[in-house]
Scaffold this motif. Structure first.
Motif, PDB file in Angstrom:
ATOM      1  N   LYS A   2       8.883   1.982  -0.939  1.00  0.00           N
ATOM      2  CA  LYS A   2       7.758   1.428  -0.191  1.00  0.00           C
ATOM      3  C   LYS A   2       6.533   2.332  -0.290  1.00  0.00           C
ATOM      4  O   LYS A   2       5.405   1.854  -0.475  1.00  0.00           O
ATOM      5  CB  LYS A   2       8.137   1.225   1.280  1.00  0.00           C
ATOM      6  CG  LYS A   2       7.002   0.653   2.118  1.00  0.00           C
ATOM      7  CD  LYS A   2       7.411   0.517   3.577  1.00  0.00           C
ATOM      8  CE  LYS A   2       6.243   0.013   4.420  1.00  0.00           C
ATOM      9  NZ  LYS A   2       6.590  -0.068   5.857  1.00  0.00           N
ATOM     10  N   ASN A   3       6.741   3.654  -0.187  1.00  0.00           N
ATOM     11  CA  ASN A   3       5.624   4.593  -0.303  1.00  0.00           C
ATOM     12  C   ASN A   3       4.963   4.503  -1.675  1.00  0.00           C
ATOM     13  O   ASN A   3       3.738   4.610  -1.798  1.00  0.00           O
ATOM     14  CB  ASN A   3       6.096   6.022  -0.040  1.00  0.00           C
ATOM     15  CG  ASN A   3       6.470   6.252   1.411  1.00  0.00           C
ATOM     16  OD1 ASN A   3       6.037   5.511   2.289  1.00  0.00           O
ATOM     17  ND2 ASN A   3       7.285   7.266   1.665  1.00  0.00           N
ATOM     18  N   GLN A   4       5.787   4.323  -2.705  1.00  0.00           N
ATOM     19  CA  GLN A   4       5.250   4.219  -4.060  1.00  0.00           C
ATOM     20  C   GLN A   4       4.435   2.934  -4.233  1.00  0.00           C
ATOM     21  O   GLN A   4       3.388   2.931  -4.886  1.00  0.00           O
ATOM     22  CB  GLN A   4       6.387   4.264  -5.082  1.00  0.00           C
ATOM     23  CG  GLN A   4       7.035   5.622  -5.231  1.00  0.00           C
ATOM     24  CD  GLN A   4       6.083   6.640  -5.839  1.00  0.00           C
ATOM     25  OE1 GLN A   4       5.604   6.465  -6.950  1.00  0.00           O
ATOM     26  NE2 GLN A   4       5.807   7.708  -5.097  1.00  0.00           N
ATOM     27  N   ILE A   5       4.902   1.848  -3.644  1.00  0.00           N
ATOM     28  CA  ILE A   5       4.167   0.586  -3.733  1.00  0.00           C
ATOM     29  C   ILE A   5       2.857   0.681  -2.951  1.00  0.00           C
ATOM     30  O   ILE A   5       1.820   0.165  -3.390  1.00  0.00           O
ATOM     31  CB  ILE A   5       5.045  -0.576  -3.224  1.00  0.00           C
ATOM     32  CG1 ILE A   5       6.231  -0.780  -4.183  1.00  0.00           C
ATOM     33  CG2 ILE A   5       4.228  -1.869  -3.103  1.00  0.00           C
ATOM     34  CD1 ILE A   5       7.230  -1.806  -3.722  1.00  0.00           C
ATOM     35  N   GLU A   6       2.893   1.360  -1.830  1.00  0.00           N
ATOM     36  CA  GLU A   6       1.659   1.569  -1.069  1.00  0.00           C
ATOM     37  C   GLU A   6       0.670   2.426  -1.862  1.00  0.00           C
ATOM     38  O   GLU A   6      -0.539   2.168  -1.859  1.00  0.00           O
ATOM     39  CB  GLU A   6       1.981   2.225   0.277  1.00  0.00           C
ATOM     40  CG  GLU A   6       2.650   1.282   1.261  1.00  0.00           C
ATOM     41  CD  GLU A   6       3.008   1.965   2.569  1.00  0.00           C
ATOM     42  OE1 GLU A   6       2.929   3.223   2.616  1.00  0.00           O
ATOM     43  OE2 GLU A   6       3.360   1.255   3.532  1.00  0.00           O
ATOM     44  N   ASN A   7       1.191   3.441  -2.567  1.00  0.00           N
ATOM     45  CA  ASN A   7       0.342   4.286  -3.410  1.00  0.00           C
ATOM     46  C   ASN A   7      -0.291   3.458  -4.528  1.00  0.00           C
ATOM     47  O   ASN A   7      -1.489   3.595  -4.836  1.00  0.00           O
ATOM     48  CB  ASN A   7       1.174   5.426  -4.001  1.00  0.00           C
ATOM     49  CG  ASN A   7       0.349   6.372  -4.858  1.00  0.00           C
ATOM     50  OD1 ASN A   7      -0.789   6.703  -4.539  1.00  0.00           O
ATOM     51  ND2 ASN A   7       0.931   6.803  -5.962  1.00  0.00           N
ATOM     52  N   TYR A   9      -0.897   0.242  -4.455  1.00  0.00           N
ATOM     53  CA  TYR A   9      -1.874  -0.651  -3.822  1.00  0.00           C
ATOM     54  C   TYR A   9      -3.175   0.097  -3.513  1.00  0.00           C
ATOM     55  O   TYR A   9      -4.275  -0.392  -3.814  1.00  0.00           O
ATOM     56  CB  TYR A   9      -1.280  -1.237  -2.542  1.00  0.00           C
ATOM     57  CG  TYR A   9      -2.230  -2.125  -1.777  1.00  0.00           C
ATOM     58  CD1 TYR A   9      -2.468  -3.442  -2.183  1.00  0.00           C
ATOM     59  CD2 TYR A   9      -2.908  -1.640  -0.658  1.00  0.00           C
ATOM     60  CE1 TYR A   9      -3.361  -4.252  -1.482  1.00  0.00           C
ATOM     61  CE2 TYR A   9      -3.800  -2.442   0.042  1.00  0.00           C
ATOM     62  CZ  TYR A   9      -4.013  -3.747  -0.381  1.00  0.00           C
ATOM     63  OH  TYR A   9      -4.906  -4.546   0.304  1.00  0.00           O
ATOM     64  N   GLN A  10      -3.036   1.278  -2.940  1.00  0.00           N
ATOM     65  CA  GLN A  10      -4.230   2.048  -2.563  1.00  0.00           C
ATOM     66  C   GLN A  10      -5.041   2.465  -3.780  1.00  0.00           C
ATOM     67  O   GLN A  10      -6.278   2.353  -3.786  1.00  0.00           O
ATOM     68  CB  GLN A  10      -3.810   3.273  -1.743  1.00  0.00           C
ATOM     69  CG  GLN A  10      -3.272   2.929  -0.358  1.00  0.00           C
ATOM     70  CD  GLN A  10      -2.621   4.118   0.329  1.00  0.00           C
ATOM     71  OE1 GLN A  10      -2.596   5.235  -0.205  1.00  0.00           O
ATOM     72  NE2 GLN A  10      -2.064   3.890   1.521  1.00  0.00           N
TER      73      GLN A  10
END
Length: 399
Positions: A2-7, A9-10
Motif C-alpha cells: 500500500k505504501n508503494q502504491i501511495e508513493n 500515486y504521489q
C-alpha cells in the motif's frame, strides 16, 4: 505494498517529475542514460533534458549479450540469466550516473527502461502461419527497481504488439508530442542500427503521423567492422568506407529484399540484415573477392539508398520539409553526404536545433512514454493498422 502504491500515486501527480530514460541499441556500445524534467502531459508536455551520458559496457558484458543477440538458436539458460544480468548492470550504471550528477536516488521519480532487444520477429520476418508478431527485450524491470530503489517502467513494446502493432518503431508517440510544429512538415530521421523516421505534418493532424523502419542504418557496417577489423566497433568518421569504392552489383543484390518495397509502417532488425544476408548477396552477385574497404563502401551506400528512397516516397506531399537527424549514423560523414546530395530539396538539421541532444533522443522518448503512462491520456492516431492509440510500459515497484 500500500505504501508503494501511495508513493506511485504521489509521484505521478507531482507538478514536475524527474525521469531517467534508458536506451541500449543494437550496437551495444553502452547504455544511454538521460535525466529529464517533465511538466504536464500530451500536447502540453514541457521537457527539459538535464543530464546525459553513455555509460560504457565492459567487453565481457558485451560478449555475453552478443552470445544471445539476434540468433534463432541460443542457449536458453543464458537468455534467462542475462535477463537478470542486463538489469543488474543497468541499475549499477544508473546509480553511478545519479551520484556523478550530484543527485540522490530519492530525487528521481521514475526510470523508463527500454531494455536490450535480443530478437525482433514481426510476421513479415518469421512468416510462421498462425503466429503473432513478436519481440523480446531483456533487462527485468523489477531488478532495476529493487537495485536503484526507483519505480521503474519497462517492457514498452509488448503493449504495442498486443494492441495490433509490430512493437516498433515507437518513436511516433514521442516525436509527435515533442517535435510537432504548426506550419512545418518535419521528418525525424533516427539512424541507429536500423534507420527509421517519423513524419510530422505541419497541420498537426495526428491521423497523418506515422513512424516506420527503413532498413539498415549502422547495423551491417558495425557487424562487418567488428568481424573484420580487430579492436574496432564501428567505422569512425567513415574512414574505412571512404577508402573503398561502391560495387554496384553487390549494392543491387543487397537491395532486392522485399522489405524495401513494403508499405509503411514496417519494422525490421539485424535478424534480417545480418552478415549472413551480406554473404548470400555476395555469392549471388559474384563479389566474394571484394576488398573489405569496398564492402564497407557498398554497405554505407545501401544504408543511404534505403533512407533516400523511403523519404522520396513522401516528398510529393510535403511543403518545404525539414529533416531532423539523431542517432549514431548522423556522425557518419559519408552517409550524410550521400543523403544531402540526393535530397537537395530538404533542409537538414539535428534535434540539437530542437533543444534535444541527438544522442539522447531515444532515451528521452522512452522517458516521455513513461510520463504519458503515468499522467497522460490516449493520443488519437486514428484507426490505423500498426499505430495503436495506447499507453505503454509495465510498472515495477522497488519494495
Amino acid at each position: 505494498m500500500k505504501n508503494q502504491i501511495e508513493n506511485l500515486y504521489q509521484r505521478s501527480n507531482k507538478e514536475e517529475k524527474l525521469i531517467i530514460g534508458l536506451m541500449s541499441g543494437t550496437s551495444m556500445d553502452g547504455l544511454d542514460i538521460a535525466l529529464s524534467s517533465f511538466k504536464g502531459s500530451g500536447a502540453n508536455t514541457q521537457i527539459k533534458l538535464l543530464k546525459f551520458k553513455t555509460a560504457d559496457y565492459t567487453d565481457t558484458f558485451r560478449k555475453q549479450v552478443k552470445s544471445i543477440f539476434s540468433k534463432r538458436e541460443v542457449d536458453l539458460e543464458m537468455v534467462c540469466l542475462m535477463n537478470e544480468q542486463v538489469a543488474i548492470t543497468h541499475a549499477k550504471l544508473i546509480n553511478e550516473a545519479i551520484a556523478e550528477w550530484g543527485y540522490t536516488n530519492e530525487d528521481i521519480d521514475f526510470i523508463a527502461s527500454h531494455g536490450q532487444t535480443i530478437y525482433h520477429a514481426p510476421k513479415s520476418l518469421h512468416k510462421r502461419a498462425g503466429l503473432p508478431n513478436g519481440t523480446l527485450q531483456i533487462g527485468d524491470g523489477d531488478h532495476i527497481a529493487v537495485h536503484t530503489g526507483i519505480i521503474t517502467l519497462s517492457d514498452f513494446r509488448q503493449k504495442h504488439i498486443a494492441a495490433g502493432g509490430e512493437g516498433a518503431p515507437l518513436a511516433v508517440y514521442g516525436d509527435y508530442l515533442i517535435f510537432s510544429k504548426q506550419g512545418e512538415d518535419r521528418i525525424m530521421l533516427n539512424i541507429g542500427g536500423i534507420a527509421n523516421y517519423t513524419y510530422l505534418p505541419g497541420d498537426l493532424d495526428s491521423s497523418k503521423v506515422f513512424s516506420t523502419d527503413i532498413g539498415p542504418g549502422n547495423t551491417l557496417m558495425d557487424q562487418y567492422v567488428q568481424k573484420h577489423f580487430e579492436g574496432l566497433y564501428y567505422d569512425k568518421d567513415a574512414a574505412i568506407s571512404k577508402s573503398g569504392t561502391v560495387n554496384e552489383a553487390l549494392l543491387d543484390e543487397l537491395s532486392k529484399d522485399p522489405f524495401f518495397a513494403a508499405d509503411f509502417p514496417k519494422t525490421t532488425g539485424p535478424e534480417l540484415f545480418s552478415l549472413g544476408y551480406l554473404e548470400q548477396a555476395q555469392q549471388k552477385s559474384s563479389t566474394t573477392d571484394l576488398s573489405k574497404q569496398d564492402v564497407m563502401a557498398t554497405l554505407c551506400h545501401l544504408s543511404a539508398k534505403g533512407i533516400i528512397e523511403s523519404i522520396q516516397r513522401v516528398l510529393p506531399n510535403l511543403s518545404k520539409p525539414v529533416l531532423y537527424l539523431s542517432g549514431g549514423g548522423m556522425h557518419n560523414p559519408l552517409l550524410l553526404s550521400l543523403l544531402r546530395e540526393a535530397l537537395p530539396q530538404i533542409a537538414f538539421k539535428t534535434t540539437h536545433d530542437l533543444e534535444i541532444n541527438p544522442d539522447a533522443k531515444e532515451a528521452v522518448l522512452f522517458a516521455l512514454l513513461a510520463n504519458e503512462t503515468l499522467t497522460g491520456g490516449e493520443i488519437n492516431f486514428g484507426n490505423r493498422e500498426g499505430v495503436p492509440s495506447i499507453c505503454m510500459g509495465k510498472i515495477s515497484l522497488p519494495k
